[in-house]
Every structure is written in structure tokens, then in C-alpha cells.
Design an enzyme around this catalytic site. Sequence first.
Site, PDB file in Angstrom:
ATOM      1  N   GLU A 243       0.739  -1.228   0.198  1.00  0.00           N
ATOM      2  CA  GLU A 243      -0.026  -0.020  -0.062  1.00  0.00           C
ATOM      3  C   GLU A 243       0.973   1.209  -0.121  1.00  0.00           C
ATOM      4  O   GLU A 243       2.090   1.199   0.630  1.00  0.00           O
ATOM      5  CB  GLU A 243      -0.944  -0.076   1.379  1.00  0.00           C
TER       6      GLU A 243
ATOM      7  N   TYR B  33       7.514 -10.355  -9.190  1.00  0.00           N
ATOM      8  CA  TYR B  33       6.748 -10.331 -10.374  1.00  0.00           C
ATOM      9  C   TYR B  33       5.755  -9.116  -9.952  1.00  0.00           C
ATOM     10  O   TYR B  33       4.811  -9.268  -9.062  1.00  0.00           O
ATOM     11  CB  TYR B  33       6.002 -11.584 -10.579  1.00  0.00           C
ATOM     12  N   VAL B  34       5.821  -8.195 -10.872  1.00  0.00           N
ATOM     13  CA  VAL B  34       4.883  -6.947 -10.573  1.00  0.00           C
ATOM     14  C   VAL B  34       3.822  -6.696 -11.779  1.00  0.00           C
ATOM     15  O   VAL B  34       4.576  -6.452 -12.895  1.00  0.00           O
ATOM     16  CB  VAL B  34       5.749  -5.727 -10.197  1.00  0.00           C
TER      17      VAL B  34
ATOM     18  N   GLU C 173      12.319  -4.448  -9.740  1.00  0.00           N
ATOM     19  CA  GLU C 173      13.932  -4.426  -9.935  1.00  0.00           C
ATOM     20  C   GLU C 173      14.346  -5.550  -9.096  1.00  0.00           C
ATOM     21  O   GLU C 173      15.315  -6.007  -9.526  1.00  0.00           O
ATOM     22  CB  GLU C 173      14.281  -2.817  -9.516  1.00  0.00           C
ATOM     23  N   ALA C 174      13.963  -5.441  -8.008  1.00  0.00           N
ATOM     24  CA  ALA C 174      14.469  -6.806  -7.285  1.00  0.00           C
ATOM     25  C   ALA C 174      14.128  -8.147  -7.710  1.00  0.00           C
ATOM     26  O   ALA C 174      14.904  -9.163  -7.248  1.00  0.00           O
ATOM     27  CB  ALA C 174      14.011  -6.705  -5.617  1.00  0.00           C
ATOM     28  N   GLY C 175      13.364  -8.177  -8.281  1.00  0.00           N
ATOM     29  CA  GLY C 175      13.169  -9.648  -8.873  1.00  0.00           C
ATOM     30  C   GLY C 175      11.604 -10.149  -8.601  1.00  0.00           C
ATOM     31  O   GLY C 175      11.281 -11.319  -9.065  1.00  0.00           O
TER      32      GLY C 175
ATOM     33  N   HIS D 143      -7.229   3.869   5.288  1.00  0.00           N
ATOM     34  CA  HIS D 143      -6.293   3.380   6.385  1.00  0.00           C
ATOM     35  C   HIS D 143      -4.831   4.523   6.756  1.00  0.00           C
ATOM     36  O   HIS D 143      -4.564   5.278   5.909  1.00  0.00           O
ATOM     37  CB  HIS D 143      -5.365   2.377   5.442  1.00  0.00           C
TER      38      HIS D 143
END
Lengths: 436, 622
Positions: free
Chosen positions: B235, B302-303, B298-300, B277
Site C-alpha cells: 500500500e 513479479y509486479v 527491480e529486485a526480482g 487506512h
Amino acid sequence: MAQRGIREYDAKNILAKHIERFSNGTFKYRGRVALVTPERDIESVSTDKPWLKTSKLVVKPDQLFGKRGKHGLLLMNATYSEAKNWIEEKMNSIVEVGKVRGKLTHFLIEPFIEHDKEYYLAFTGHLEGDYIHFSTEGGVDIEANWDKVTTINIPVEANIEDVDLLPILDGVNSEEGSTFRDLITALFKLYCELQFGFLEFNPFTYNADEFFPLDTVARLDDTAHFISHDDWGDIEFPVPFGRELRQEEQYIKELDDKSGSSLKLTILNPRGRVWTMVAGGGASVIYADTVVDFGFGDELATYGEYSGNPSTGETYEYAKTLLNLMTREKVEGGKVFIIGGGIANFTDVAKTFDGIINALDDYAEKIKEHGIKIYIRRGGPNYEAGLEKIRDAGQRLDLDMEVHGPDMHMTKVVAIALKNLNGGERKDGQTRLCAV
Amino acid sequence: MVKPDYVLFDKDTTAIIFGNQEAAVQRMLDFDYLSGKESPSVAAVVNPSGGRKGFTKVFFGWHEILIPMYNNLETAVERHPESDVVINFASFRSAYEVSTEALNYPSIKTVVIIAEGLPERQTRELIALRKKLGKWIIGPATVGGFVPGAFKIGNAGGALSNLLMSKLYRSGSVGFVSKSGGMMNEMANMISLNSDGVYEGVAIGGDKYPGSTLLEHLLRYEANPDIKMMVVLGEVGGTDEYEIADAIKKGEIKKTVVAWVTGTCTKVFPSEVQFGHAGAMARGEAETADAKNAALKEAGAYVPSSYDDLDDLIREVYEDLRAKGIIIEEREEVEPQEIPAGYNPQTMRKATNIISTISDDRGEELLYAGVPISKVISEGYGIGDVISLLWFKKRLPVYVTEFLELALKITADHGPCVSAAHNAIVTTMAGKDLTAAVASGVLTIGPRFGGAIDDAARYFKKARERGLTPGQFVDEMKAKNVNIPGIGHRVKSVQNPDMRVKLLEEWAYANLPRHELLDFAVEVEKITTAKRNNLILNVDGCVGIVFVDILRSTGIYAEDEIDEIINMGTLNGIFVLGRTIGMIGHYLDQKRHHSRLYRHPWDDVLYMLPSEREALKYRKAE
């Protein structure tokens, strides 16, 4: 809710009321502050604050924005009549601060304090403790001079009295050092015990036992109201500058205040063609995201949510407010109204949908007149009954309506709606998922 | 069996529910039933209002069962040492105190805080405490989470239909964690539609300072060999998602992560729109959803490019893991415990009107508190044992049952002149039957006759608890002008002692491990008899006082439970029961010699009427 900004006026009143207690009488602050508003002009304020007419004054807007000097909104070393004229000239005028335009309505007046040293002190919270930031070179250029600010972490469970503050007082002579240590300790205790989320003095100065917070920014944790209301006194949490509530937003806010459920509404673009009424805090963000991700951000009319099992009546009022806004101005190509939501944990879908149906009954003719297409997706307790009822209502009222349940991906309904609005094109240029 | 650290909830987990949340408890039990569990996951309910306690009725499948209910957490924890989870439904005003208390009990490992609106400073203190103690907090401001087929927190997972739809009755391979509690069901459903389902799902809550972070749960999932892939829903606001990105980069997380950070819409919003929230407000570019999504990618991780694509991405990743053999084969499909067609809890579950926890006559054999009547007979249970089973629901130690029998013997009768026997005799002489005769006698038992047992127990116990000396107790009662219950006799005195009391005292000193209240009463008696020689400890007082010592001697009851036993009138029960023997005797006695209608003699009544004039003077002549 969360941490919310308060007026400098209120922050200084809290300081004045409590600093002696937290410093065991070592420091005092007289709290000479006055607030001029559209309802209370400087003349009427001056009756119980005679120093206004005898001291040289500093005047600035008190509406939760900073860098007032840089925006020409700071009057220094002024007489009473200069201050009066300055306020009268600025009151109710529209100014632009950063990217935000807003109306000036609240002005803080304090005595002008002659001083030659300006210090910086701020307290900020993080998960495991609070930081104390200190510098002997405070003032308007603090960001540029941030390398001169030293910081120390105070763990949540630590007692400030036992913490060695020397690391941040490096380069301060010993006599001043002991004054600063006492002052920082007292103000830190006040910050913690009075449930501040953020407290900054930039700059402050002092003279013997008197503390002068020349400029103060403060946020209080409003969830602690039940603990600290007596200590805080009569304070308000103003809306951020440039975000004065519109009438409809105000109405929903009042509804929300009275309800155990959650009702929120922010109007983004009343001429927008994409309208949403989404259940749940998490889902409401995701629906707005999806509209934006698809490149329709500029068309998004509102952001809001209804959640926590609101009553039929509350849902009716909320839906009516949206439909009223939606049917004010006709737009070429019509509009879409997405009534969305995830799979509820305990909100009764049938009960809340009864409220929406009542509002659709009221606005059916206008909905058709404005070419509004309705897209619905919802799940949760009693969703079968709720969807059935609203589908029937759509047919009965002859509305252009599509109804989906939890078997369809939550935001797919956004894709369908936007496709119909935009002849099938996703504005973000991606097409892979547009086929529905 | 010791659970691995990464397991917070499994099939054997039981929880203590703080707050009288009938609906939430019912939903947990519905989940348990669907999952085919043999016993409910709720060990006890704490009803802190000080109101109802004892039991709460809930359905486990078709049958109503009783779940213990207490008025405080301490008792619940003490009675249920196997429960390591507290689900805290206290309001924001008291959630901090309750959570602190819960964390400090050694048997509690995880505290779930449901309330929204806890002050941030209180939450941070709770977090510091839980870290110090090596425990877990989920929440505040959350609906909780679930381990499908094993354990479900409160309302998480929603209604029965959703539990079925999202297959929450059986285990999958995907671990997910989100900030938003409201999105839990949606996520579970999405995951079940696009993979073999959820292994565990947790919503950490939307506050700025969550009791446990997204990363902490992902690291648990990483360590759990049953979890093959992970899904995170972050979030806008805060920097938790960067911790995840770092952990992936450092190799602390090796399993496949599918992630999405919500709040990409904020870029088109004017300043400071506060979402529902508390934590969801971006301060600075780094906390925006776009920046965090980019960092995760970037870190790997899946987005997807939008939440809208998340479902397809989960499916693609899942299929890919299957193709690579990481998810070797789908688990054998488990069906939910069968629910008949047209099942509707509202209409098909009939709530019972009466609860019985002492005896059951439905089976092959009559049960007294679970003990078959054949055993009662064959093993030679005495009448004291039967009373023990039916009054206390357990076979108490032999000195208790012996005392009950002793008390019955001693109170069985006290001659024809006392109220109960007299009434029974007069009623019998009027030609009424046994039931009426006994009833008319029983009805005299109360505050003046026989009822001193309860009051004596109450007054002496309270005096001792307040630390009064015998002298102070006597003085205080004198000052209030109240006769000390259990002290004094019409006929008996120091010189003419009541043998029954002597017998009880001797028995108590010979048999009881603890007799401090009797010691105290004997000291009180020394003072009162010094004032007047008939102010002795009487039989009612002695029975009541000794009974308190007995209950304490068992070590079974807490002080407040002993108070409750007294307040319910249990001790008077001994007197009623004992004296009934005597009254039946008097009835039979009268019947045997055909006694005639009793009429009280004139000369035993003092007649003293007003004059006619006096009686009529307030009504004017018509």
C-alpha cells in the site's frame, strides 16, 4: 484516523500550558499567540490580548503550510496597525503555495522577538522509537544545511532522562549544552506524553529560562484523543491548505462522524466521466488505481469508500450524494458509474444494495438523461440476494446496467466500463488485458 | 509436538477470544466444521463486561456445543494453557491494556488486535514488548487471517458461502500477506481461482505501525516448506515494501514473489488525500506506490502493470512453477465436510432453550456428570459422591464427600418445634399429602431459619479477605448493628454446647488440609462468648465456614469461584436436602398415629385489637 496537522496557534497553546510541568519549572513559555479568522478580527482578539497593541508583531498565515517567508506571506516587526492592514488585505485572498491554490483565512500573530541565534529541533517517530534532530543553525535554510543537523534515536522503551544527549550537542559549549539538554528532555517528554506524531521548532531561541518557539509545526495522533483531550484543550484538525471541503464532502463527513461505519468522499473532478462508488478501504484505492493505471486519471470524478457494514439509510444518502453530483452537468459521450467492491468480510451486501437501489429509484430519469451506464461488481455476505435485487431494479427502471459477482476479477468491471467509454481503447497503450 | 517458529496457526491451534463476539466465534466454528476438524478452534471466550459467564452456546456443525466463558483473561489463560493465541476484540480504548496483559502470559505466542484507532505510541510500545518477548502481533486494525483447513481468525474469510467459494477448507501452496483486511477475501478468491489455493493468508492491518510487517510474514512463508509461492499486496505510504525488495536482493527470500502496491492513483490526487487506512499517506516520492512497485520489480518480484492484471500474473507464475517442477503436483483435492443441500444456518440451526451439563438420559445408560450410573453403583459411590457429581460436576476428594454426608446427617432433623418441622406437621394434620407437607416446611427455610449457612460463609470469608482481626470483625458488625450470621443460639451456650458443632469441628481438624476460616471463626467465638455465653458458633455457621475451608482445600476453585458457589445458594442446598429427611419423617410420624386437624389454642395467642371507634374513625359517615 492517524497523525494530523494542527495549527501553529494550537500547538503553541499546548506548549505554553505544559512546558513548565514537563521541565519541572525550569522553562517557561508565555504563549503569546493570537489567531485572526474571518469570524474574529484583530480588533476583537485584542481585547483579551493587550500585548497586540503594545508589542512589535510577527504575522503569518496559520493554515498548515510552511515556507511562508519565501511566498511573501510573513510580516515581521510590525506595529498593530500595520498588522491589521496586512491581514485585511490578505484575508480571503487566493494564493498559490507550491502546487496548491487556496484561500487565506487564518492568521497567527505573535510578539516580534529580537534574537541573534536560531536553533533547530524536531521530533519524529518511527517504528522502533523517536528521532531527535538538533542543530545550532536553524532557520529557513535548514534543508540546505541538513548536514549540520545531528540526530539521535530514542528507543520506544527508553526513558529520555537516562539518555546521553551529548552526541547531538557536539560543538555546543558546556553551559549552553546543559540548557539544551534540559530543554530537549522536557520538550521530548511533552512530545511523547501528549501524543504528538511530529513536532518541529525551526527556528527556536531562548533567553535564560524563557523558551521562544519562533516557528512551530506539529501533528497530533488524533486516535489518542480519548487519552489526551484534556491536555490538548479545545483544538481543531483543519483540512490541509487548498482542500476546503465542498458542501457534499462536508455532508458525507458529517454522516461519517455520526456513524460507526466508514463513509468517505473526495471530489476530484466534478466534470469527470468516470464515477465510482466502492465498498471497502482497500478496494476503493484499487478501483481508483485501475482507472488511473488505464490512463483515465483525468476523468476520475471522485475518490471515496463506504465500508464497515453501513446501514441501508447511510448507503442511500451516500449514493444519492454521488448521483446528485453526477447529474449536474451533461458531458458528450455520457458517463460511467462503477459500483464496485471486493468480497466483503461482514458487510451485508443485500442491505447496502437496498440503499443504492433507493437512490437509483430517485435518480432514474436523470441517469438516463445524462447517458450514465452503470457497472456493478460485488461479493460477500448475502451478495446473491443483493445482486439479484439490483439487477431487477435496473430492469424495472430501464437503466443501462451490468451486474457481476465474485466470479469475475474485481477490477475487470473497470476495464469493461472504460472500454465502453473510450471505444475499447486503454489509454495506457497496453492492450493485452482489454479484451473482456 | 513443538511447532516450528514459522507456524503461528495450525490444525491444533486453539484461541481465546477476548470480547463477547458470538458471530465471530460462530464463523470460526463453521470454518472448523467445513475443514473437517474434530474439535473447535475456540478454547474460551472472555466477556469482560463482568456480565454473563459460564458458557456460551455455539453450533459446531449441526450440534450446539458450549464454550467456556470467563470474565477475565487471566482465568481463561490459566484454564487453557494449551491455547497460544488471543484474538483481542477490545475497543481502541482498552486494546492496549488487554494486549499487554496477553503478551505477558508465557503460554500466549500470538495476539491479534482487531480494533482500529489505537494510538500510535501505544502500538509502538506493544511492538517493542512483543519483540522483547519474541512473540507475534497481527494488527491493529485488521480482520486477521487464516490457514485454510486449519485455523481462521474471527471474521476473516467472511461468510460460509465465501469459505466454500474460496476453498478455505483445504490447503493450497500460496502464502499471501496484505495490509488491507478488507481485501483478504478478494485475494483469497483470486488466488484460489488462479492457483491451487491459499496456504496461509494474513492481513497485517492498515495502521502506520503494524504489529508485524509484511516482510516478517514473508520470511515465515519462506521458511515454511509447504508454501511454494508468495503474493504480497502492499500500500502507498511507509517503506515496508523496500524491506521486501532488499530481502529478495540479499537472497533472504528465494521463493517466487508476486507483488502489487496499491495507491498508484495518488499521483493524480491533490495534496494529502487521506485514505481510509492510517498508514496510507505518502510522504515523499519514495513512499509512493509507483516507486515501490518499481523497486520490487527491480529486485526480482513479479509486479503487474496494474492490479487488474494481478490475477493473470498469479496464474502465469503458478503455471510456470508447475512447469519447472517447483510445485510438483497439485495436492489431492479435499472436499469440505459435507453440508446438506439447502443448508442455511439461520433457519436450519435450532437454538436450544435449555442447557444441561450435569446429567444425560439419552444414551444407553444414565450419566451423572459423564459417569455411567452402573459405575456409580458398582464402584460403591456414596450419596456424597452423587451430590458431588450432580452439584459440582466432578467427584471431589473423599474429605469433601464425607463432609457432605456428615452435614446431611447433622442437619437431618432438629425436633418438632423448629419452623420447618412444625409447618410440615401442621400441614400433615390438615390432611395434605407428603409433597405438600414437605413443601410447606421447605418454604420456611431462608434468612432466619437455616439460611445462616450462606451468610456465615460470606461474612466470615470477606472479613478474613479484608485482613480484619477477629476483634475488628466483631467491632465492625457491632458498629453496623448487625448480628454476626452463624453466631448465637436460642438454647445452647458455652456451658451447654451444641454437640453437632463439636462434631463438625473435630471432623474438620482431623480431615482438612486447610481450616483457616474455622480457626478464625473459633477466635471470633471466643470474643462473642465472652460478651454473652450463648453467642457460640452455631451449626449453620459451622457448616458454612467449614465448607469454605473445604473448597479451598481442594485447590480446584479460585476465590471468585468460591464466592460464586456461595452466592448461588449451594450451601443452603445442604440444609434443604438434609432437613427434608427430617420433614418426611415428621410427615410419616403424623400419618402413622392418624393425628387430627391441628388448631392452635386460644390461650397461646395474645389478643389485642383496636376499638371499633378507632378502626372506623378515618372513614366519614356516608
